[in-house]
Design a protein around this motif. Structure first.
Motif, mmCIF file in Angstrom:
data_model
loop_
_atom_site.group_PDB
_atom_site.id
_atom_site.type_symbol
_atom_site.label_atom_id
_atom_site.label_comp_id
_atom_site.label_asym_id
_atom_site.label_seq_id
_atom_site.Cartn_x
_atom_site.Cartn_y
_atom_site.Cartn_z
ATOM 1 N N GLU A 75 6.356 -5.319 -1.593
ATOM 2 C CA GLU A 75 6.274 -3.784 -1.889
ATOM 3 C C GLU A 75 5.892 -3.502 -3.380
ATOM 4 O O GLU A 75 5.739 -2.229 -3.549
ATOM 5 N N ALA A 76 5.793 -4.486 -4.334
ATOM 6 C CA ALA A 76 5.711 -4.093 -5.696
ATOM 7 C C ALA A 76 4.520 -4.550 -6.317
ATOM 8 O O ALA A 76 4.084 -4.238 -7.472
ATOM 9 N N LEU A 77 3.613 -5.349 -5.393
ATOM 10 C CA LEU A 77 2.254 -5.646 -5.868
ATOM 11 C C LEU A 77 1.268 -4.841 -6.177
ATOM 12 O O LEU A 77 1.250 -3.737 -5.581
ATOM 13 N N LEU A 78 0.653 -5.159 -7.290
ATOM 14 C CA LEU A 78 -0.593 -4.276 -7.590
ATOM 15 C C LEU A 78 -1.628 -4.212 -6.191
ATOM 16 O O LEU A 78 -1.564 -5.195 -5.433
ATOM 17 N N ASP A 133 1.139 -11.823 -8.446
ATOM 18 C CA ASP A 133 1.617 -13.090 -7.483
ATOM 19 C C ASP A 133 2.431 -12.787 -6.521
ATOM 20 O O ASP A 133 3.435 -12.547 -6.905
ATOM 21 N N PRO A 134 1.941 -12.670 -4.985
ATOM 22 C CA PRO A 134 3.013 -12.442 -3.977
ATOM 23 C C PRO A 134 4.156 -13.540 -4.168
ATOM 24 O O PRO A 134 5.170 -13.468 -3.407
ATOM 25 N N PHE A 166 0.844 -1.329 0.132
ATOM 26 C CA PHE A 166 -0.051 -0.018 0.027
ATOM 27 C C PHE A 166 0.788 1.100 -0.075
ATOM 28 O O PHE A 166 1.003 2.065 1.034
ATOM 29 N N LEU A 167 1.481 1.285 -1.223
ATOM 30 C CA LEU A 167 2.357 2.471 -1.611
ATOM 31 C C LEU A 167 1.858 3.418 -2.539
ATOM 32 O O LEU A 167 1.518 2.683 -3.614
#
Length: 320
Positions: free
Chosen positions: A235-238, A228-229, A190-191
């Motif tokens: 930190e990079a996930l949609l 896909d985690p 959530f960034l």
């Protein structure tokens, strides 16, 4: 993964089509630097990586190219942004075939959507950057706009920007919304430099996958942000990767998800047998090295042939 025997079969077949791949060029005419994790970044060299990629793709006679986003770096001086984007677009234009672009956060740091999308020949649709295309009858490529709901790229008063800001304030207590301090596990996504796929885009995706199923097409999902985690850092996930994947998993037609953004790269096969391949960043190539490749499309799989920092990867999903 036990695919060695199938890979030999793939290599013995004639591919249906081939396409070039590159991501996170993040060019800027500034001295080299490091990421927030201390990883070296080679801003001026990255355009040389792209130039070598285009030359090789032309030599290999691949059918088309996909750029997975972040073509210019956010540290590019504001007064150089437009020229830098034009420089990279011009390099892609030297490829002898169609080029399909995705937008990333660094693209949107440099130019707003109304200026950026026309330069990338992204089909106009209320400044959204999602679309699909079918290079051969057997395959459909779906390009997602991971910054559909985003605090960057839209005017501040745009509903999608307002939604994104509200979303971040609810989930990230840090004053710096690009800081994951205090966030745990997958909540670290959530960034501000990430984003989400909105409701209208999800409905569009559902319709595309229905159509692909009716045409017996295999689908390749292309997204700047990973889905896909197990392949990506948190930190990079949609933001709403789980919602997107729940929709994708309703259909058997989706075989592979390709993405960028997480510069180190990654690979996984999820619980539904969908392959996830994150491509390594051109930005982090020391001088003289490369991170690009080409992918051969086969009836039963994809074969990525990478260079230097981009690892070769076979993605065989079925013999049948």
């Amino acid at each position: 993964m036990g695919y060695a025997e199938e890979l030999i079969t793939l290599e013995g077949e004639e591919p249906l089509a081939s396409f070039g791949v590159i991501t996170d060029v993040q060019y800027a005419d500034i001295p080299d630097g490091v990421s927030f994790l201390g990883v070296p970044r080679y801003y001026r060299h990255s355009i040389n990586v792209l130039q070598r990629a285009v030359k090789k793709w032309n030599k290999e006679k691949v059918d088309f190219v996909i750029n997975f986003g972040d073509m210019v770096d956010g540290y590019c001086p504001n007064d150089q942004s437009l020229a830098a984007v034009k420089d990279i677009v011009n390099e892609f234009s030297l490829f002898n075939g169609p080029v399909y672009h995705l937008i990333g956060n660094h693209c949107l740091y440099n130019l707003p959507r109304d200026k950026l999308l026309p330069m990338l020949n992204i089909p106009p649709s209320d400044l959204h950057a999602y679309y699909d295309f079918s290079p051969v009858p057997e395959y459909r490529f779906v390009v997602l706009d991971g910054y559909d709901i985003s605090a960057i790229g839209w005017p501040e008063d745009h509903p999608n920007a307002v939604k994104a800001v509200d979303f971040l304030w609810e989930r990230n207590p840090n004053s710096d919304k690009n800081s994951p301090n205090g966030l745990l596990g997958r909540d670290r996504r959530f960034l501000m430099f990430n984003g989400a796929v909105g409701k209208e885009q999800l409905e569009w995706l559902d319709g595309v996958l229905q159509d692909a199923t009716s045409l017996n097409q295999k689908v390749v999902i292309c997204s700047h942000l990973p889905l896909d985690p197990n392949a990506s850092s948190n930190e990079a996930l949609l933001w709403n990767y789980n919602e997107v994947m729940d929709l994708i998993h309703r259909y058997d037609c989706v075989k592979v998800c390709l993405s960028g953004h997480d510069h180190k790269g990654g690979y996984s096969v999820d619980s539904h047998g969908v392959h996830h391949r994150i491509l390594e960043a051109a930005l982090e190539c020391p001088p003289g090295t490369n991170a690009f490749g080409h992918i051969d499309l086969y009836p039963n799989g994809l074969l990525l042939s990478g260079t230097d920092r981009m690892e070769t990867q076979e993605m065989v999903y079925s013999r049948f």
